[in-house]
Design an enzyme around this catalytic site. Sequence first.
Site, PDB file in Angstrom:
ATOM      1  N   ASP A   1       7.705 -10.268   8.366  1.00 40.60           N
ATOM      2  CA  ASP A   1       6.840  -9.251   7.765  1.00 40.60           C
ATOM      3  C   ASP A   1       5.732  -8.817   8.719  1.00 40.60           C
ATOM      4  OD1 ASP A   1       6.263  -7.703   5.290  1.00 40.60           O
ATOM      5  OD2 ASP A   1       4.356  -8.776   5.401  1.00 40.60           O
TER       6      ASP A   1
ATOM      7  N   GLU B   1       0.822  -1.204   0.000  1.00 38.05           N
ATOM      8  CA  GLU B   1       0.000   0.000   0.000  1.00 38.05           C
ATOM      9  C   GLU B   1       0.863   1.265   0.000  1.00 38.05           C
ATOM     10  OE1 GLU B   1      -2.187  -3.388   1.990  1.00 38.05           O
ATOM     11  OE2 GLU B   1      -0.174  -2.547   2.131  1.00 38.05           O
TER      12      GLU B   1
END
Length: 144
Positions: A140, A52
């Site tokens: 992550d 994003e």
Amino acid sequence: MDEFIKAAIEEALSGLKEGGIPIGSVLVKEGKIIGRGHNKRVQDNNPVMHAETDCLFKAGRIGTYRGTTLYSTLMPCYFCAGAVVQFGIKKVVAGESKTFPGARAFMESHGVEVIDLDLQECKQMMADFIRKNPKLWNEDIGEL
């Protein structure tokens, strides 16, 4: 399947081919893609280059984000949800949230419409990646 989530999936697959985490995103305004990106945390050695944020970076300065929709193959995390709220993006469409529930409630509490498509293609892409790269996935999501 919606053309915009298809474009986000294409971005995710590009990231996977580059050796990264397969999460993709596109920003849409007035029926056109104005930004696209994918998770580049591995490729760029950059902990904040989520799909994003890469997408928003590539969209550049657009003045206002009113009327935009952010598509992502995975429900945005709190970091990316913060960017959604900060920039006033009022609609997010996620490919899935089973793999990672993300920050849906946070976005909704700030007036963002969140749609979870619950797409098998997105879930399978993440399941395959996590099975092959559990340590990278845990890094992550901050669970190492």
